[in-house]
Design an enzyme around this catalytic site. Structure first.
Site, PDB file in Angstrom:
ATOM      1  N   ASP A  13       0.929  -1.173  -0.124  1.00 16.76           N
ATOM      2  CA  ASP A  13      -0.009  -0.087   0.005  1.00 16.76           C
ATOM      3  C   ASP A  13       0.825   1.323   0.070  1.00 16.76           C
ATOM      4  OD1 ASP A  13      -2.501   1.407   0.417  1.00 16.76           O
ATOM      5  OD2 ASP A  13      -1.646   2.065   2.268  1.00 16.76           O
TER       6      ASP A  13
ATOM      7  N   GLU B 289       1.339  -0.414  -4.979  1.00 15.36           N
ATOM      8  CA  GLU B 289       0.309   0.459  -5.259  1.00 15.36           C
ATOM      9  C   GLU B 289       1.448   2.067  -5.629  1.00 15.36           C
ATOM     10  OE1 GLU B 289      -3.285   3.151  -3.649  1.00 15.36           O
ATOM     11  OE2 GLU B 289      -1.752   2.627  -2.373  1.00 15.36           O
TER      12      GLU B 289
END
Ligand SMILES: *[C@@H]1O[C@H](CO)[C@@H](O)[C@H](O)[C@H]1NC(C)=O
Ligand SMILES: *[C@@H]1O[C@H](CO)[C@@H](O)[C@H](O)[C@H]1NC(C)=O
Length: 512
Positions: A212, A248
């Protein structure tokens, strides 16, 4: 000797790009906010029998409980510790899920939130999903433990301490992303705590990680953490297998930080893919499906073997992170199915299917004011189970796009055509297009506003095929349309504009 050397080489250099799915299982599904016990059941009853390779799960580590608004989905992106208890379940349930999914050949990919801890305004107390004490103001997280020394405050050069300018690389990586306390990943102590967390998950049997907010970390800091990771659990994975890494990185162009900065660590999420595909399928900005002929790198995307692709994700389906009105979601189901069909038929990238929950979408001045709403839950805050209806759809407001016949059958299509070249492209210069995958599969779309009736080259062996969009092959019969391919590979396709789904897909395992 030669084979041994090759395996060694592959193991050392390529593990992080390889999704670690079983052979001929070419897609994963994001079961957003599902409970671990429901995921375990879904692996056994649905994902394994239908050829899904794995599941991306929501973050499994302890997060802050936010009450204003009431338990939004994004509270799970505000860690308090690396203990495995969240609204999705506790560690016992997590271990049970990973074991049961692995045992049926469906692997688990963890959404790893390692850039930051909770927001600076999250207060102090034990309002966290395992009840751990923390103090956001003093940056005290004794359950890890982290203290004020483990955050980047001194390193950040913006006035507010938050990221203010996305053209300033140091700000993007050293300052707080929307006030989230930014971990000092340059410190070996912090890297080690994160590596311990990820290695714990590897010991349990996970196959890889979505990293993330990777854009908000220095690529070399991510690398230093990855260098501390173990090989995957040998109970389910060949010796020497590294975790699959997909980072990401929101790179829509126009910013100094590029997806390619992160290739040394693994794959990256290609956000241009869904944004562009949505624009084309919606026929906005003069786009046409005919222009998809060189889809992939030809559109300025990262190389196929570095890309993790998706039509929508949990952020941009509700206007967050690289949202934009072109993104197609289950709310636009007819176009969404076409986009998913195109993605799953096309060889570019490693594919992730989205599986959502429904929320009370409500637009005010063009913005969904309910974009924060968390998963279907009971009055006590517990997440509702995923119930399964008699027609195989899901109840309790779980959308289960991955169970839609058209999407599920295209996941199978992708497995059947795996390794076959992109072939036999046809278009009418407008929005009627078709392509094959060698001699294994073929797909054709009519996204124009007039009916289509064409003879095209499929590349497939002669025979009668079941369309896997309007139906499928069952008991050696087609439940939907049939397609007749003649000895020369040609076939007639008729797609009227008023049909439920204006596309047809056939493959050799749906041949009568
Ligand atoms: C985990 O949750 C299950 C189901 O709610 C419960 O039976 C079990 O005792 C819990 N385990 C731990 C270690 O808390
Ligand atoms: C394809 O689109 C063109 C317009 O670009 C149209 O004139 C033609 O009739 C269409 N072809 C078919 C087979 O429908």
């Amino acid at each position: 000797m030669g084979v041994y050397f090759l395996l060694l080489f592959v193991g050392l250099c390529w593990g992080q790009y390889n999704p670690n799915t079983l052979p001929k299982r070419t897609s994963i599904v994001h079961l957003f906010e599902w409970r671990w016990q429901d995921i375990a059941l879904e692996c056994e009853r649905y994902l394994a029998p239908n050829g899904f390779g794995g599941v991306q799960i929501s973050p499994p580590n302890e997060n802050v409980i936010i009450t204003d608004p009431q338990q939004p989905w994004w509270e799970r992106y505000q860690p308090v510790s690396y203990k495995l208890c969240t609204r999705s379940g506790n560690e016992t349930e997590f271990i049970d899920m990973v074991t049961r999914c692995n045992n049926v050949g469906v692997h688990i990919y963890v959404d790893a939130v390692i850039n930051h801890m909770c927001g600076a305004n999250a207060g102090a107390g034990d309002h966290a999903t395992c009840g751990s004490y923390f103090n956001a103001k003093t940056e005290d997280f004794p359950a890890v433990p982290y203290s004020g020394w483990d955050f980047n405050d001194h390193k950040c050069k913006s006035r507010s301490g938050n990221i203010e300018d996305y053209h300033d690389i140091s700000q993007v990586r050293d300052c707080r992303l929307v006030s989230l306390l930014d971990l000092a990943l340059g410190k070996d102590y912090v890297r080690s705590r994160i590596a311990e967390y990820l290695n714990h998950l590897i010991d349990i049997g996970v196959a890889g990680f979505r990293i993330d907010a990777a854009k908000h970390m220095w690529p070399e800091d991510v690398k230093a953490i990855l260098d501390k990771l173990k090989d995957l659990n040998a109970r389910w994975f060949p010796a020497g297998t590294k975790p699959f890494i997909y980072q990401e990185v929101i790179d829509l162009g126009g910013e100094p930080i590029k997806g390619s900065d992160y290739f040394g660590n693994g794959r990256v999420t290609e956000f241009k893919y869904g944004a562009k595909l949505g624009t084309v399928i919606r026929k906005w900005n003069g786009e046409k499906m005919a222009y998809l002929k060189n889809w992939g790198e030809g559109w300025g995307f990262v190389p196929s073997d570095r890309a993790l692709v998706f039509v929508d994700n949990h952020d941009n389906q509700r206007g967050h992170g690289a949202g934009g009105s072109s993104i197609l979601t289950f709310w636009d189901s007819r176009l969404y199915k076409m986009a998913s069909g195109f993605m799953l038929a096309h060889p570019y990238g490693f594919t992730r299917v989205m599986s959502s929950f429904r929320w009370p979408r409500y637009f005010e001045n063009g913005r969904d004011i309910n974009d924060w709403v968390g998963p279907p839950s009971n009055a006590d805050g517990s997440i509702k189970p995923v119930t399964i209806n008699a027609d195989t759809t899901c109840g309790n407001d779980w959308v289960c796009e991955h169970r839609w016949r058209q999407i599920k059958n295209m996941v199978i299509f992708r497995n059947v055509v795996d390794g076959e070249p992109f072939s036999n492209w046809w278009d009418n210069g407008s929005n009627q297009v078709a392509f094959g995958r060698g001699n294994k599969g073929f797909i054709i779309f009519n996204n124009d506003d007039w009916n289509m009736n064409v003879y095209v080259q499929t590349g497939l062996p002669a025979g009668t095929y079941c369309d896997v969009i309007s139906g499928q092959k069952e008991n050696n019969k087609c439940t939907g349309k049939q397609v007749f391919v003649s000895g020369d590979g040609m076939a007639n396709f008729q797609i009227n504009t008023d049909v439920e789904d204006p596309f047809i897909a056939i493959h050799v395992e749906a041949k009568l």
